[in-house]
Scaffold this motif. Structure first.
Motif, PDB file in Angstrom:
ATOM      1  N   GLY A 205      -5.060 -13.766  -3.282  1.00 22.61           N
ATOM      2  CA  GLY A 205      -6.475 -13.841  -2.959  1.00 22.61           C
ATOM      3  C   GLY A 205      -7.078 -12.530  -2.523  1.00 22.61           C
ATOM      4  O   GLY A 205      -6.520 -11.453  -2.746  1.00 22.61           O
ATOM      5  N   ASP A 206      -8.255 -12.675  -1.900  1.00 20.42           N
ATOM      6  CA  ASP A 206      -9.029 -11.513  -1.494  1.00 20.42           C
ATOM      7  C   ASP A 206      -9.302 -11.585   0.004  1.00 20.42           C
ATOM      8  O   ASP A 206      -8.502 -12.114   0.774  1.00 20.42           O
ATOM      9  CB  ASP A 206     -10.311 -11.430  -2.334  1.00 20.42           C
ATOM     10  CG  ASP A 206     -11.166 -12.701  -2.226  1.00 20.42           C
ATOM     11  OD1 ASP A 206     -10.764 -13.631  -1.487  1.00 20.42           O
ATOM     12  OD2 ASP A 206     -12.237 -12.761  -2.859  1.00 20.42           O
ATOM     13  N   LYS A 207     -10.475 -11.112   0.401  1.00 27.58           N
ATOM     14  CA  LYS A 207     -10.816 -11.037   1.830  1.00 27.58           C
ATOM     15  C   LYS A 207     -10.680 -12.391   2.538  1.00 27.58           C
ATOM     16  O   LYS A 207     -10.274 -12.458   3.701  1.00 27.58           O
ATOM     17  CB  LYS A 207     -12.238 -10.486   1.947  1.00 27.58           C
ATOM     18  CG  LYS A 207     -12.743 -10.372   3.374  1.00 27.58           C
ATOM     19  CD  LYS A 207     -14.078  -9.651   3.406  1.00 27.58           C
ATOM     20  CE  LYS A 207     -14.749  -9.748   4.768  1.00 27.58           C
ATOM     21  NZ  LYS A 207     -13.926  -9.247   5.867  1.00 27.58           N
ATOM     22  N   VAL A 225      -0.937  -2.572   4.383  1.00 32.58           N
ATOM     23  CA  VAL A 225      -1.021  -1.256   3.746  1.00 32.58           C
ATOM     24  C   VAL A 225      -2.208  -1.279   2.798  1.00 32.58           C
ATOM     25  O   VAL A 225      -2.347  -2.208   1.986  1.00 32.58           O
ATOM     26  CB  VAL A 225       0.265  -0.920   2.959  1.00 32.58           C
ATOM     27  CG1 VAL A 225       0.139   0.452   2.312  1.00 32.58           C
ATOM     28  CG2 VAL A 225       1.483  -0.945   3.873  1.00 32.58           C
ATOM     29  N   GLY A 226      -3.076  -0.285   2.898  1.00 36.59           N
ATOM     30  CA  GLY A 226      -4.240  -0.220   2.023  1.00 36.59           C
ATOM     31  C   GLY A 226      -5.124   0.943   2.431  1.00 36.59           C
ATOM     32  O   GLY A 226      -4.658   1.904   3.058  1.00 36.59           O
ATOM     33  N   SER A 227      -6.387   0.871   2.093  1.00 33.52           N
ATOM     34  CA  SER A 227      -7.304   1.972   2.381  1.00 33.52           C
ATOM     35  C   SER A 227      -7.642   2.006   3.877  1.00 33.52           C
ATOM     36  O   SER A 227      -7.530   0.992   4.571  1.00 33.52           O
ATOM     37  CB  SER A 227      -8.571   1.802   1.548  1.00 33.52           C
ATOM     38  OG  SER A 227      -9.146   0.543   1.835  1.00 33.52           O
ATOM     39  N   PRO A 229     -10.517   2.207   5.711  1.00 31.40           N
ATOM     40  CA  PRO A 229     -11.504   1.309   6.354  1.00 31.40           C
ATOM     41  C   PRO A 229     -10.963  -0.114   6.527  1.00 31.40           C
ATOM     42  O   PRO A 229     -11.206  -0.748   7.563  1.00 31.40           O
ATOM     43  CB  PRO A 229     -12.687   1.323   5.368  1.00 31.40           C
ATOM     44  CG  PRO A 229     -12.495   2.543   4.537  1.00 31.40           C
ATOM     45  CD  PRO A 229     -11.034   2.810   4.484  1.00 31.40           C
ATOM     46  N   ILE A 230     -10.206  -0.591   5.532  1.00 34.58           N
ATOM     47  CA  ILE A 230      -9.666  -1.963   5.642  1.00 34.58           C
ATOM     48  C   ILE A 230      -8.530  -1.983   6.675  1.00 34.58           C
ATOM     49  O   ILE A 230      -8.396  -2.944   7.446  1.00 34.58           O
ATOM     50  CB  ILE A 230      -9.180  -2.491   4.275  1.00 34.58           C
ATOM     51  CG1 ILE A 230     -10.237  -2.278   3.181  1.00 34.58           C
ATOM     52  CG2 ILE A 230      -8.815  -3.973   4.363  1.00 34.58           C
ATOM     53  CD1 ILE A 230     -11.491  -3.076   3.320  1.00 34.58           C
ATOM     54  N   ALA A 231      -7.728  -0.929   6.708  1.00 30.41           N
ATOM     55  CA  ALA A 231      -6.629  -0.864   7.690  1.00 30.41           C
ATOM     56  C   ALA A 231      -7.184  -0.941   9.115  1.00 30.41           C
ATOM     57  O   ALA A 231      -6.647  -1.640   9.975  1.00 30.41           O
ATOM     58  CB  ALA A 231      -5.826   0.416   7.498  1.00 30.41           C
TER      59      ALA A 231
HETATM   60  P1  NAD Z   1      -7.401  -1.903  -0.417  1.00 31.38           P
HETATM   61  O1  NAD Z   1      -7.627  -1.490   0.996  1.00 31.38           O
HETATM   62  O2  NAD Z   1      -8.577  -2.097  -1.295  1.00 31.38           O
HETATM   63  O3  NAD Z   1      -6.599  -3.302  -0.463  1.00 31.38           O
HETATM   64  C1  NAD Z   1      -5.425  -3.500   0.300  1.00 31.38           C
HETATM   65  C2  NAD Z   1      -5.304  -4.996   0.599  1.00 31.38           C
HETATM   66  O4  NAD Z   1      -6.430  -5.404   1.387  1.00 31.38           O
HETATM   67  C3  NAD Z   1      -5.306  -5.866  -0.650  1.00 31.38           C
HETATM   68  O5  NAD Z   1      -4.373  -6.898  -0.491  1.00 31.38           O
HETATM   69  C4  NAD Z   1      -6.740  -6.403  -0.711  1.00 31.38           C
HETATM   70  O6  NAD Z   1      -6.825  -7.677  -1.290  1.00 31.38           O
HETATM   71  C5  NAD Z   1      -7.130  -6.461   0.752  1.00 31.38           C
HETATM   72  N1  NAD Z   1      -8.566  -6.233   0.957  1.00 31.38           N
HETATM   73  C6  NAD Z   1      -9.397  -5.489   0.185  1.00 31.38           C
HETATM   74  N2  NAD Z   1     -10.643  -5.502   0.692  1.00 31.38           N
HETATM   75  C7  NAD Z   1     -10.600  -6.262   1.810  1.00 31.38           C
HETATM   76  C8  NAD Z   1     -11.573  -6.645   2.789  1.00 31.38           C
HETATM   77  N3  NAD Z   1     -12.847  -6.242   2.704  1.00 31.38           N
HETATM   78  N4  NAD Z   1     -11.180  -7.412   3.820  1.00 31.38           N
HETATM   79  C9  NAD Z   1      -9.894  -7.817   3.918  1.00 31.38           C
HETATM   80  N5  NAD Z   1      -8.934  -7.483   3.024  1.00 31.38           N
HETATM   81  C10 NAD Z   1      -9.279  -6.714   1.985  1.00 31.38           C
HETATM   82  O7  NAD Z   1      -6.370  -0.853  -1.036  1.00 31.38           O
HETATM   83  P2  NAD Z   1      -5.894  -0.730  -2.534  1.00 31.38           P
HETATM   84  O8  NAD Z   1      -7.008  -0.180  -3.351  1.00 31.38           O
HETATM   85  O9  NAD Z   1      -5.223  -1.970  -2.978  1.00 31.38           O
HETATM   86  O10 NAD Z   1      -4.743   0.377  -2.380  1.00 31.38           O
HETATM   87  C11 NAD Z   1      -4.996   1.753  -2.348  1.00 31.38           C
HETATM   88  C12 NAD Z   1      -5.120   2.263  -0.936  1.00 31.38           C
HETATM   89  O11 NAD Z   1      -3.923   1.973  -0.206  1.00 31.38           O
HETATM   90  C13 NAD Z   1      -5.280   3.767  -0.870  1.00 31.38           C
HETATM   91  O12 NAD Z   1      -6.219   4.066   0.123  1.00 31.38           O
HETATM   92  C14 NAD Z   1      -3.890   4.249  -0.479  1.00 31.38           C
HETATM   93  O13 NAD Z   1      -3.852   5.500   0.172  1.00 31.38           O
HETATM   94  C15 NAD Z   1      -3.465   3.158   0.422  1.00 31.38           C
HETATM   95  N6  NAD Z   1      -2.020   3.139   0.560  1.00 31.38           N
HETATM   96  C16 NAD Z   1      -1.488   3.618   1.716  1.00 31.38           C
HETATM   97  C17 NAD Z   1      -0.127   3.653   1.871  1.00 31.38           C
HETATM   98  C18 NAD Z   1       0.484   4.177   3.139  1.00 31.38           C
HETATM   99  O14 NAD Z   1       1.662   4.018   3.294  1.00 31.38           O
HETATM  100  N7  NAD Z   1      -0.258   4.774   4.051  1.00 31.38           N
HETATM  101  C19 NAD Z   1       0.707   3.181   0.848  1.00 31.38           C
HETATM  102  C20 NAD Z   1       0.138   2.677  -0.311  1.00 31.38           C
HETATM  103  C21 NAD Z   1      -1.242   2.665  -0.443  1.00 31.38           C
END
Ligand code: NAD
Length: 497
Positions: A205-207, A225-227, A229-231
């Motif tokens: 799923g998503d958010k 793990v992700g971007s 702002p979401i982290a």
């Molecule tokens: P993303 O932040 O868009 O998504 C990550 C997760 O969050 C996904 O499961 C997604 O469904 C969920 N998500 C997305 N938007 C959301 C919201 N508004 N509210 C709640 N959950 C939400 O990241 P991405 O595009 O899938 O991955 C790329 C990013 O991850 C890059 O910024 C990259 O640097 C980062 N990353 C970091 C590491 C690390 O170890 N620091 C490793 C891999 C990737």
């Protein structure tokens, strides 16, 4: 109608209660290959209830039993890693050899977790006071949530769940909706390895699904793990709901090149680390900081190597595949216009690169931009694509200051033959992972992975010793067995004697 990928709950595929779905693309073909379910809060609630029920037994399972399952999973991964890599490539787009490399790095963590009997041992102090012993044990947390990004759909979940499972926790994984099939493959493999139903669950799923996990009262921890702002959002939301959280964010990694460096090694490394996986790696090098006078010569060497790269369908033995979606491809390509407007020099324009693949694939060739102003969004933003910027500086000190001024602190590298300079850099760079003549310094499984500053929120890095700490809580026991020396009533605070 294309296939719809279900959740995995209680050891079986599960359609859930929500009708919402999203498309999953084959990025090299540019077509929708399947759809994936987008779980509701109710779906998350059910998966958490299943995981909670499974915890009652799995949390009590013997160390030997847990270890056997992990060893079994390792065998399956080893035997069928090509199958997993092929699924990964078909949804992510990275070339097959790179997908196999990702699986291998995940496998490392599985192997680390196979050693959990030793890693999670407590401590024992005998006779801390007369006839009193103190010992500590590491206990599982309960139900743990994992939320992963698109760029490493196999490896990033494997940074967490082998350790979580080996320490007795049960798991709800919310994978990226962009390349979700790998998660179901791993769930089925865990079952085949003997993992009891309900210990490992996947809700797609998503958010909506993420939010449900972040606030669920029966979820003890979140590994995200992700971007950035979401982290940050995940960290703030989940900690305010009483959870233990490790949230790894984005990056903008610099490679500092000193004038004494071996420029052929530097050029190889910059191309490998800048364009591998089409730059969609959190440890990709996106800025080469060249200490003059090396820039002109280095750019020539990089350009020469870029010209030999084969871009195309990752199933055909190319060097670099497509980007994850058309939208992302267009966003990355948009930075080339920004670069020109901001006064940078586009040395190689990836929009002009030939590719060996379908016309509708999400292609963007390797791109090199020189003289990038540090005020430009090309320098400041995490572009997450095959775009390598060059910034020229006059000295080592100017280069380090530039690196330390950025908001991120995930990885960085120095290239030099001067050991003293490298040692100084290792101390002065405010970055969590440092490479010395190594461009992508992702630590092995028995050292932890994580950055500084906006690249991580929370106190625990991923895997390694910090991963074991994150997925356990320590209980300290002070014990005295009945002894005739019982000292009678004493209302004072216990002191050792
Ligand atoms: P993303 O932040 O868009 O998504 C990550 C997760 O969050 C996904 O499961 C997604 O469904 C969920 N998500 C997305 N938007 C959301 C919201 N508004 N509210 C709640 N959950 C939400 O990241 P991405 O595009 O899938 O991955 C790329 C990013 O991850 C890059 O910024 C990259 O640097 C980062 N990353 C970091 C590491 C690390 O170890 N620091 C490793 C891999 C990737």
């Amino acid at each position: 109608m294309t296939e719809v990928l279900d959740h995995w709950i209680a050891g079986a595929t599960d359609a859930g209660e929500s009708d919402r779905t999203g498309p999953v693309y084959d990025p090299a073909l540019g077509v929708v290959s399947k759809h994936v379910r987008y779980g509701s809060a109710g779906d998350v609630d059910r998966a958490v209830a299943v995981a909670k029920a499974a915890f009652a037994e799995w949390g009590e399972a013997s160390i030997a039993k847990r270890q056997q399952v992990l060893f079994g999973f390792r065998e399956i991964l080893n035997q069928r890693k090509d199958e997993l890599a092929a699924i990964l490539t078909s949804e992510h787009g990275k070339v097959l050899s790179d997908a196999a490399g990702e699986v291998a790095r995940g496998l490392e963590v599985v192997e680390f977790a196979c050693g959990m009997p030793h890693l999670a041992k407590g401590a024992f102090s005998q006779n801390v006071s007369t006839d009193v012993d103190v010992y500590s044990v590491k206990e599982p947390l309960g139900v743990v949530g994992i939320i992963s990004p698109f760029n490493f759909p196999a490896m990033v979940p494997m940074w967490f769940f082998p350790i979580a499972i080996a320490t007795g926790n049960t798991v709800v994984l919310k994978p990226s909706e962009k390349d979700p099939s790998v998660a179901n493959w791993m769930a089925a493999a865990l079952k085949e390895a003997g993992l009891p139903d309900g210990v490992f669950n996947v809700v797609h799923g998503d958010k909506e699904a993420v939010d449900a996990l972040l606030v669920h009262p029966d979820v003890a921890s979140i590994s995200f793990v992700g971007s950035t702002p979401i982290a940050k959002y995940v960290y703030e939301t989940a900690t305010s709901h009483g959870k233990r959280v490790q949230a790894l964010g984005g990056a903008k990694n610099h490679m500092l090149v000193l004038p004494d460096a071996d420029l052929d090694l530097v050029a190889d490394s910059a191309v490998n680390a800048g364009f591998g996986s089409a730059g969609e790696r959190c440890m990709a090098i996106s800025v080469v900081v060249a200490v003059e006078p090396v820039a002109d010569e280095l750019i020539e060497k990089i350009r020469d190597r870029m010209g030999k790269l084969v871009i195309g369908d990752g199933r055909k033995g190319c060097d670099m595949g497509p980007l994850i979606t058309r939208e992302h491809r267009d966003k990355v390509a948009g930075y080339l216009d920004v670069a020109a407007t901001d006064g940078a020099t586009v040395v190689v324009d990836g929009r002009d690169t030939d590719y060996d693949g379908a016309a509708d694939g999400f292609w963007l060739g390797p791109t090199l931009i020189d003289q990038v102003p540090t005020s430009s969004s090309v320098y400041r933003d995490e572009i997450f694509g095959p775009v390598l910027s060059v910034v020229r500086v006059a000295s080592y000190a100017e280069g380090v200051d530039l690196i330390n001024a950025g908001p991120y602190g995930n990885g960085t590298a120095i290239f030099t033959n001067d050991g003293g300079a490298a040692r100084r850099f290792q101390r002065e760079a405010e970055v969590g992972m440092i490479g010395i003549n190594v461009p992508i310094p992702v630590p092995v499984a028995y050292h932890s992975f994580g950055g500084y500053k906006a690249s991580i929120f929370g106190d625990a890095k991923a895997y390694g010793p910090q991963g074991v700490e994150f997925f356990t809580r320590e209980k300290a026991i002070t014990s005295r067995w009945l002894d005739p020396s019982h000292g009678g009533i004493n209302l004072g605070f216990p002191q050792n004697s």
